[in-house]
Design a protein around this motif. Sequence first.
Motif, short mmCIF file in Angstrom:
data_model
loop_
_atom_site.label_atom_id
_atom_site.label_comp_id
_atom_site.label_asym_id
_atom_site.label_seq_id
_atom_site.Cartn_x
_atom_site.Cartn_y
_atom_site.Cartn_z
N PHE A 218 0.84 -1.20 0.00
CA PHE A 218 0.00 0.00 0.00
C PHE A 218 0.87 1.25 0.00
N ALA A 219 1.97 1.23 0.77
CA ALA A 219 2.90 2.36 0.79
C ALA A 219 3.54 2.55 -0.59
N ASP A 325 -0.56 -1.86 10.47
CA ASP A 325 0.11 -1.05 9.44
C ASP A 325 -0.60 -1.14 8.09
N ILE A 326 -1.24 -2.27 7.82
CA ILE A 326 -2.00 -2.42 6.57
C ILE A 326 -3.12 -1.40 6.53
N THR A 327 -3.85 -1.28 7.63
CA THR A 327 -4.94 -0.30 7.71
C THR A 327 -4.42 1.12 7.57
N PHE A 328 -3.32 1.42 8.28
CA PHE A 328 -2.75 2.77 8.25
C PHE A 328 -2.32 3.16 6.84
N GLU A 329 -1.60 2.29 6.15
CA GLU A 329 -1.10 2.60 4.82
C GLU A 329 -2.23 2.67 3.80
N ALA A 330 -3.25 1.82 3.96
CA ALA A 330 -4.37 1.82 3.02
C ALA A 330 -5.17 3.12 3.11
N GLU A 331 -5.25 3.71 4.31
CA GLU A 331 -6.01 4.95 4.49
C GLU A 331 -5.37 6.14 3.77
N ARG A 332 -4.08 6.07 3.47
CA ARG A 332 -3.39 7.17 2.80
C ARG A 332 -3.59 7.17 1.29
N LEU A 333 -4.04 6.05 0.75
CA LEU A 333 -4.08 5.87 -0.70
C LEU A 333 -5.02 6.84 -1.42
N PRO A 334 -6.24 7.13 -0.94
CA PRO A 334 -7.11 8.07 -1.65
C PRO A 334 -6.47 9.45 -1.85
N THR A 335 -5.71 9.92 -0.86
CA THR A 335 -5.04 11.22 -0.97
C THR A 335 -4.02 11.20 -2.10
N HIS A 366 -12.80 2.55 1.06
CA HIS A 366 -13.30 1.46 1.90
C HIS A 366 -12.19 1.08 2.89
N VAL A 367 -12.53 1.08 4.15
CA VAL A 367 -11.52 0.81 5.19
C VAL A 367 -11.02 -0.63 5.08
N VAL A 368 -9.72 -0.77 5.03
CA VAL A 368 -9.09 -2.09 4.97
C VAL A 368 -8.64 -2.47 6.38
N VAL A 369 -9.31 -3.43 6.98
CA VAL A 369 -9.03 -3.81 8.37
C VAL A 369 -8.84 -5.32 8.45
N ILE A 370 -7.80 -5.74 9.15
CA ILE A 370 -7.61 -7.16 9.46
C ILE A 370 -8.26 -7.42 10.83
#
Length: 409
Positions: A218-219, A325-335, A366-370
């Motif tokens: 995601f990063a 970290d998967i959730t954190f990095e995925a949240e930055r993607l739309p920006t 869409h929130v990516v959460v494990i």
Amino acid sequence: MKYKPKFSNSSTRYFQKLTQFVYIVTATNFWFEDVKLPNRFVKVYNSLSKFLEAIIIALVISTFGARHTQKNLTNKQSTDILMKSVSSFFVYILYGIIVYKKEEIKELLFSLTVTLKEIYNDEIEKQMMMKIRMYMAGLMFVGHCPMITYGVEGAFHALTSNSTFTTIIPIWPDLEDRRLFAGFARILIYITGLLLISHVLAIYSLIICISIFLGYQFANLYEYFVDLNNIFDGEDNQENQEKKYEVAVKVGIKMHNIILRCVNQLRSSCKVVYGGQIIINVCAMVLLMVQMMQTDRSLVQLAPIVITATGVLVSSGLFIWSAGDITFEAERLPTAMFHSGWHNCRRQSSVRVRKLITFAMIQAQHVVVIKGLGVIELSYDSYIAIVKSSYSVFSIIYSNLNNESLNFF
């Protein structure tokens, strides 16, 4: 099904070595190719591993009957039997689940190490490999330390107080049995315990590495979309720049879909393991705190408990942090998608690109959460909550024990 990667890179080579290490420990190949070891060794080891597996299972089962066969147990020893029997049983079940899901893990590793290399960034890969090595060093250290410490404690008591070498208390031999054969059996039990820990840590290392890899994908995709702006900085004409940008956006969307598919594969393969690890963490921490209240405040008595508690907290933390970290990095993607340079396109190209970017951003929002067991979200906040809940459960148990003591008097 046999896969053949088109090219090799440092992450692919690392996962190949990691899965080879996991095979040597567990006799299970999680790589999408045949293990690169001599055929004779593989054949002999596959047969030997069944015998070793049977010994481990026998040890796990035997710890449950120890409270009925062992006499004159102290409170600390009773709690120790309960903690080790429950934790050994559950971690072995989690290990078995991952072995059962090995084909899904193979597909996931192929997607991560081969398919996603179309847009890989060398700088991101270096950061990822550094983090993986740091996490693996921490996991192996804190994972083996508790069992080693219990061995040192058992040897210390055997040498200084004329007691038997006791680390794990099984059905047999009796704690006061001082025959040579019983002493040999205790050493074999200790080695089997180390083998069980190695099995579990090998599987945990694979899951944690996959989680870290997904977070960095995601990063990497974030950097990819941000760098798309550079397409319009060249000397090429506007029409060609717009075509290149449009193609690049489609590639980015394709890679995003592959990453999301990998996340779903991780959820499907490891949701029970994530949830089980959290439950084990809470139970083990509560029992360790109870054990600490029942033991003498000497260094020899406290060291195994403190080191085990540290191992439980750190290993669970590595699990949860890598998934968070998967959730954190995925949240930055739309920006990154919004700032990718779509505003540089004109006329019909602008219309097409805006539709693509809008679709991509909606999907990325869409929130990516494990989740563990499909319920418990894994993040840095949830880790703090889990640690606090362990202490809260212990406080309730300890308060009830004190109240019962007061009512007795």
